[in-house]
Design a protein around this motif. Sequence first.
Motif, PDB file in Angstrom:
ATOM      1  N   ARG A 219       9.860  19.812   9.133  1.00 45.00           N
ATOM      2  CA  ARG A 219       8.581  19.139   9.367  1.00 45.00           C
ATOM      3  C   ARG A 219       8.475  17.946   8.433  1.00 45.00           C
ATOM      4  NH1 ARG A 219       2.630  20.833  10.745  1.00 45.00           N
ATOM      5  NH2 ARG A 219       1.546  18.896  10.230  1.00 45.00           N
ATOM      6  N   TYR A 220       8.258  16.770   9.030  1.00 46.78           N
ATOM      7  CA  TYR A 220       7.949  15.568   8.266  1.00 46.78           C
ATOM      8  C   TYR A 220       6.513  15.178   8.590  1.00 46.78           C
ATOM      9  CZ  TYR A 220       7.469  10.657   7.100  1.00 46.78           C
ATOM     10  OH  TYR A 220       6.996   9.467   6.595  1.00 46.78           O
ATOM     11  N   ASP A 221       5.736  14.798   7.556  1.00 43.79           N
ATOM     12  CA  ASP A 221       4.341  14.435   7.784  1.00 43.79           C
ATOM     13  C   ASP A 221       3.922  13.402   6.749  1.00 43.79           C
ATOM     14  OD1 ASP A 221       1.497  14.416   8.200  1.00 43.79           O
ATOM     15  OD2 ASP A 221       1.642  16.456   8.988  1.00 43.79           O
ATOM     16  N   ASP A 222       3.434  12.257   7.235  1.00 45.36           N
ATOM     17  CA  ASP A 222       2.968  11.219   6.305  1.00 45.36           C
ATOM     18  C   ASP A 222       1.476  10.939   6.442  1.00 45.36           C
ATOM     19  OD1 ASP A 222       2.651   9.697   8.601  1.00 45.36           O
ATOM     20  OD2 ASP A 222       4.313   8.336   8.178  1.00 45.36           O
ATOM     21  N   GLY A 223       0.763  11.872   7.097  1.00 42.16           N
ATOM     22  CA  GLY A 223      -0.675  11.720   7.265  1.00 42.16           C
ATOM     23  C   GLY A 223      -1.059  10.936   8.499  1.00 42.16           C
TER      24      GLY A 223
ATOM     25  N   ASP B  80       0.843  -1.195   0.000  1.00 42.66           N
ATOM     26  CA  ASP B  80       0.000   0.000   0.000  1.00 42.66           C
ATOM     27  C   ASP B  80       0.882   1.250   0.000  1.00 42.66           C
ATOM     28  OD1 ASP B  80      -2.322  -1.542   0.102  1.00 42.66           O
ATOM     29  OD2 ASP B  80      -2.269  -1.637   2.298  1.00 42.66           O
ATOM     30  N   LYS B  81       0.455   2.249  -0.759  1.00 38.62           N
ATOM     31  CA  LYS B  81       1.230   3.472  -0.911  1.00 38.62           C
ATOM     32  C   LYS B  81       0.497   4.654  -0.301  1.00 38.62           C
ATOM     33  CE  LYS B  81       3.600   2.098  -5.195  1.00 38.62           C
ATOM     34  NZ  LYS B  81       3.244   0.669  -5.076  1.00 38.62           N
ATOM     35  N   ARG B  82       1.267   5.575   0.225  1.00 37.23           N
ATOM     36  CA  ARG B  82       0.705   6.830   0.713  1.00 37.23           C
ATOM     37  C   ARG B  82       1.732   7.935   0.530  1.00 37.23           C
ATOM     38  NH1 ARG B  82       2.397   4.258   5.467  1.00 37.23           N
ATOM     39  NH2 ARG B  82       3.519   5.569   6.978  1.00 37.23           N
ATOM     40  N   SER B  83       1.241   9.151   0.489  1.00 34.82           N
ATOM     41  CA  SER B  83       2.111  10.301   0.274  1.00 34.82           C
ATOM     42  C   SER B  83       2.653  10.827   1.591  1.00 34.82           C
ATOM     43  CB  SER B  83       1.338  11.414  -0.445  1.00 34.82           C
ATOM     44  OG  SER B  83       0.915  10.989  -1.722  1.00 34.82           O
ATOM     45  N   ALA B  84       3.804  11.443   1.522  1.00 32.25           N
ATOM     46  CA  ALA B  84       4.412  12.110   2.665  1.00 32.25           C
ATOM     47  C   ALA B  84       5.154  13.330   2.157  1.00 32.25           C
ATOM     48  CB  ALA B  84       5.352  11.163   3.413  1.00 32.25           C
ATOM     49  N   TYR B  85       5.507  14.200   3.073  1.00 32.42           N
ATOM     50  CA  TYR B  85       6.296  15.354   2.673  1.00 32.42           C
ATOM     51  C   TYR B  85       7.217  15.770   3.808  1.00 32.42           C
ATOM     52  CZ  TYR B  85       2.888  18.159   5.336  1.00 32.42           C
ATOM     53  OH  TYR B  85       2.092  18.671   6.325  1.00 32.42           O
ATOM     54  N   THR B  86       8.298  16.438   3.435  1.00 34.32           N
ATOM     55  CA  THR B  86       9.241  16.989   4.406  1.00 34.32           C
ATOM     56  C   THR B  86       9.554  18.428   4.012  1.00 34.32           C
ATOM     57  OG1 THR B  86      10.266  14.819   4.765  1.00 34.32           O
ATOM     58  CG2 THR B  86      11.498  16.737   5.507  1.00 34.32           C
ATOM     59  N   TRP B  87       9.312  19.340   4.942  1.00 35.74           N
ATOM     60  CA  TRP B  87       9.762  20.721   4.785  1.00 35.74           C
ATOM     61  C   TRP B  87      11.105  20.860   5.494  1.00 35.74           C
ATOM     62  CZ3 TRP B  87       7.769  24.741   2.046  1.00 35.74           C
ATOM     63  CH2 TRP B  87       6.441  24.663   1.613  1.00 35.74           C
ATOM     64  N   VAL B  88      12.050  21.528   4.846  1.00 34.09           N
ATOM     65  CA  VAL B  88      13.372  21.739   5.430  1.00 34.09           C
ATOM     66  C   VAL B  88      13.731  23.210   5.292  1.00 34.09           C
ATOM     67  CG1 VAL B  88      15.799  21.068   5.430  1.00 34.09           C
ATOM     68  CG2 VAL B  88      14.057  19.424   4.699  1.00 34.09           C
ATOM     69  N   GLY B  89      14.066  23.836   6.419  1.00 32.43           N
ATOM     70  CA  GLY B  89      14.490  25.228   6.403  1.00 32.43           C
ATOM     71  C   GLY B  89      15.679  25.424   7.320  1.00 32.43           C
TER      72      GLY B  89
END
Length: 217
Positions: free
Chosen positions: A67-71, A53-62
């Motif tokens: 911030r990492y968030d995979d739902g 199963d696949k899901r989206s995630a994102y990482t903000w880097v500054g």
Amino acid sequence: MTSSGRSDYTCAMLKCRLPNTRLIIAVACLLIPISSANADWLILQRITDAQGDKRSAYTWVGEGRLRYDDGRIALIANAYTNVVHVLDHERRTRMTRRLADSRMPLARAFEPESSGVHRRWPVEQYRLSKDGYEVDVGMTKAVDPLLIERYRSMLSAVGAGTDNRILELPGLPVWTTFTDSSSGRVVGRREVMSVVERSPYTATYRISGDYRTIDTE
């Protein structure tokens, strides 16, 4: 055309069209590179679990923040306050921990297994072993060096498990595959889909007030 070139071109066009607004033009020229310098990076990712199963995630880097968030879970880290918040979206809970040292870990002299291309990035593939798992990692240096520095520093400070060993590899990880050493079964994969530089949203690094705080250090 470079960012500096675009700035010069824009300012020249404005001078031609609005000759009596030199002060406004000067301020605008100063602001153009500043907004770019203050931008963060948004890394869009895809996670595949053991069932496929696949899901989206994102990482903000500054600068000093991530911030990492995979739902399901989210990590919000700030090097200036020296804390990381771990959010459980389903339970609406928050745990707070102190960050470790946020200095970028030193790269070790690993030999790549092979090289290739992932999407548009040239990559070198490495293989690590840890806790009964084989970890295949694709690393690229074909991104902004400042992104690599901030990504490695912040994840090292968070102490993100296996990632601490991965962060000793040169570059930015664009895929990570975990395989059970005994069965050869793939139990998870994380891959980067895109990397863009942009300004974060106002709420990107904020903690929602409806999360219940538990087990705070």
